[in-house]
Design a protein around this motif. Structure first.
Motif, PDB file in Angstrom:
ATOM      1  N   GLU A 168       0.824  -1.219   0.000  1.00  0.00           N
ATOM      2  CA  GLU A 168       0.000   0.000   0.000  1.00  0.00           C
ATOM      3  C   GLU A 168       0.855   1.265   0.000  1.00  0.00           C
ATOM      4  N   ASN A 181      -3.986  -3.810   4.284  1.00  0.00           N
ATOM      5  CA  ASN A 181      -5.127  -3.920   3.360  1.00  0.00           C
ATOM      6  C   ASN A 181      -6.356  -3.155   3.819  1.00  0.00           C
ATOM      7  N   ASN A 213      -6.233   0.385   3.840  1.00  0.00           N
ATOM      8  CA  ASN A 213      -6.061   1.753   3.355  1.00  0.00           C
ATOM      9  C   ASN A 213      -5.899   2.734   4.528  1.00  0.00           C
ATOM     10  N   THR A 242      -4.317   6.227   0.349  1.00  0.00           N
ATOM     11  CA  THR A 242      -4.364   6.725  -1.026  1.00  0.00           C
ATOM     12  C   THR A 242      -4.702   8.214  -1.072  1.00  0.00           C
TER      13      THR A 242
END
Ligand code: IPM
Ligand code: MG
Length: 368
Positions: A20, A299, A301, A357
């Protein structure tokens, strides 16, 4: 505008939150490629547990040779509970140690900087940590991590014995001491060298040989020797007394985790591992966040990509000769923090929580 020479970057996302956070670095490299007439060619390969799952070993020869051929390697993280019960030599972390050892990355630089925007994220009082700017120089290819003999063996009475060896030679100490002194000259000109010379012969040698280098080549730099346990305490009591902290592989590992927390979160600290110059003047290098794979938040985020993004900035600076771009990236991180955006690990009252993100996107928007 003509493109600068193509730079080969190898991305090794690894395990847990590694993919990530490295994915945000990829977005930034793509942005530089599209907007800045730079030409990064980057490849992505498996390492650690991710490699074990596919190839049964933590790093393949192919990936190892690719790392030798690239201008900089950026690694996410290695390891996680899934692989905890594997035999020692097959664990994900062995890949990282192999890269460090065989690329001869003896100098690990771990800057611990408390950003003014995050003074309140630290568990320490603001007046203790505000303005903090320490550089930890950790020896990375020697000491107890690699010393022989090592192992676990059966002994009498159905007992077992675990053995590791802590060993340093004069040359190993001299070359890492020079890195610390050179860095200090560009900073506040002060080195604190840590060991346990009160109980370990290797610590006595460390203290003596660091002093030899100072007396010979760095007369103008202030050098203090400190026992490593005292250093751990002083880091909490009055961390701003330090400029450059020089330590062996094991003490450097522990002191850098501690120093990281002074800055608010492990999620903020980048690192550079550098080797000696080869005959073409090229320095082998590996860049990675100081944090680990954080399987508990993988996983989701949620991970903070800043440590890995700042590791890219160190790569731009130390390996790719792109200081301007490194400055630009550092400034973008600062601006996003100024705007009050925070991943969960550094969230405080009145600030806006963002995902991994979203943090990456926000940093890119500031590059524009
Ligand atoms: C670090 C890590 C590593 C180390 C582990 C993952 C092998 O803690 O880079 O600080 O102990 O060096
Ligand atoms: Mg560590």
């Amino acid at each position: 505008m003509s493109k600068k020479n193509s730079r080969k970057i190898l991305l090794l996302p690894g395990d847990g939150i590694g993919p990530e956070v490295v994915s945000e670095v990829k977005k930034i490299l793509n942005w530089f490629n599209s907007k800045k007439s730079l030409d990064f060619s980057f490849e992505e390969e498996l390492i650690g547990g991710a490699s074990i799952d596919v190839n049964k070993i933590p790093i393949t020869d192919e990936v190892f040779y690719k790392s030798l051929e690239s201008d900089a390697v950026i690694l996410g993280a290695c390891g996680g509970p899934k692989w905890d019960n594997l035999e020692f030599s097959k664990k994900p972390e062995r890949a990282l140690l192999k890269l460090r050892k065989e690329l001869k990355l003896f100098a690990n630089l771990r800057p611990a900087i408390c950003f003014k925007q995050l003074v309140d994220s630290s568990t320490l009082k603001p007046e203790i940590v505000s303005g903090l700017d320490i550089m930890i120089v950790r020896e990375l290819t020697g000491g107890i991590y690699f010393g022989e003999p090592r192992g676990i063996k059966p002994i009498e009475n159905n007992q077992r014995q675990g053995i590791n060896t802590h060993s340093y030679t004069t040359n190993e100490i001299h070359r890492i001491a020079k890195v610390a002194f050179d860095l200090a000259k560009k900073r506040k000109n002060k080195v604190t060298s840590c060991e346990k010379s009160n109980v370990m012969e290797a610590g006595v040698l460390w203290r003596e040989e660091v002093q030899v280098i100072k007396d010979k080549e760095y007369k103008s730099v202030e050098l203090n020797h400190m026992l490593a346990d005292n250093c751990a305490m002083q880091l909490l009591r009055n961390p701003k007394q330090f400029d450059v902290i020089l330590a062996d592989n094991l003490f450097g590992d522990m002191l850098s985790d501690e120093a990281a927390m002074l800055t608010g979160s492990l999620g903020l600290l980048p690192s550079a591992s550098l080797g000696a110059k080869d005959k073409n003047g090229k320095i082998r290098s590996l860049y990675e966040p100081v944090h680990g794979s954080a399987p508990d938040i993988a996983n989701k985020n949620l991970a903070n990509p800043i440590a890995t993004i700042l590791s890219l900035s160190m790569a731009l600076r130390y390996s790719l000769d792109l200081d301007k771009e490194a400055d630009q990236l550092d400034a973008a991180v600062q601006q996003v923090l100024d705007d009050g955006l925070r991943t969960k690990d550094i969230l405080s009252k009145g600030k806006k929580e963002v995902t991994t993100t979203e943090m990456g996107d926000a940093i890119i928007s500031k590059l524009k």
